[in-house]
Design an enzyme around this catalytic site. Sequence first.
Site, PDB file in Angstrom:
ATOM      1  N   TYR A   1      -1.881  -1.341  10.254  1.00 27.11           N
ATOM      2  CA  TYR A   1      -1.998  -1.574   8.809  1.00 27.11           C
ATOM      3  C   TYR A   1      -0.789  -1.025   8.049  1.00 27.11           C
ATOM      4  CZ  TYR A   1      -3.986  -1.667   4.109  1.00 27.11           C
ATOM      5  OH  TYR A   1      -4.202  -1.914   2.775  1.00 27.11           O
TER       6      TYR A   1
ATOM      7  N   SER B   1       0.841  -1.199   0.000  1.00 26.83           N
ATOM      8  CA  SER B   1       0.000   0.000   0.000  1.00 26.83           C
ATOM      9  C   SER B   1       0.870   1.240   0.000  1.00 26.83           C
ATOM     10  CB  SER B   1      -0.894   0.014   1.241  1.00 26.83           C
ATOM     11  OG  SER B   1      -1.610   1.237   1.347  1.00 26.83           O
TER      12      SER B   1
END
Length: 270
Positions: A156, A142
């Site tokens: 995350y 990401s």
Amino acid sequence: MPPARPLSLVTGASAGIGATFARALAARGHDLVLTARRRDRLETLAAELRQQHGCTVTTLAADLSDPGTPKALCEEVAQRGLVVDWLINNAGYGVPGNFTANDWHTHADSLQVLLTAPVELAWRLLPGMRERGYGRIVNVASLAGHVPGTAGHTLYAPAKAFLIKFSQGLALESRERGVHVCALCPGFTYSEFHDVTGTRALMNKLPGFMWQSAEAVVAEGIDAVERGEIVRVTGRVNRVIKSVFKLVPDRLAMKLAARQSRRYRTQGAA
């Protein structure tokens, strides 16, 4: 040389980027092993791909938060006489809320899916790729792994940063054996991700130019891993964001990240 019909294992294949990877690879002449928790969605997707592309699709419903799943998946694939040429480590989700607002079991499950499962799947499948002299591994990371950590979704971004570094090391170890490894780093992508985390209403406030389609992300990912690109941040806007945070001093980068986080993150109770 790649086989005439490469076999791709795609995790988190029931929706979003995972399902889009499955469609794109089937269109390129791949056979598939699809895994996710939702068997009904896997079967629906498999039927679609068989009809449209005439490919062989094996569906294996499994929960990657179970520590025994990666081993069981690889054993099942081997028992069926299948050889994995492409591994798409896509499965993942965010846990919204401040770190202590969730119990440890919730965090442990998340880390198993985001970190341990993709690493173990690569560890189990990479030796065969190296032996055959051909393989592709895409670790879906990401843009969050390139920018400062923020409040909310506390684990995350660090998990995605780990996947980026892991992909870099693995790529350097494997490139002379015909195996390409790429960390694919999308930003905001149209998928079910924000519905699952309960942040859809907040995400709808973002301007349209911040978003990419899953199809665009996947197309960049496939092209990147085929070229041997080790880290691919998708979309021009996301590449600009990465460059800005890389160039500005850490203190300013943290302030910018914190300001945006307050607008678009749900932090929950302390």
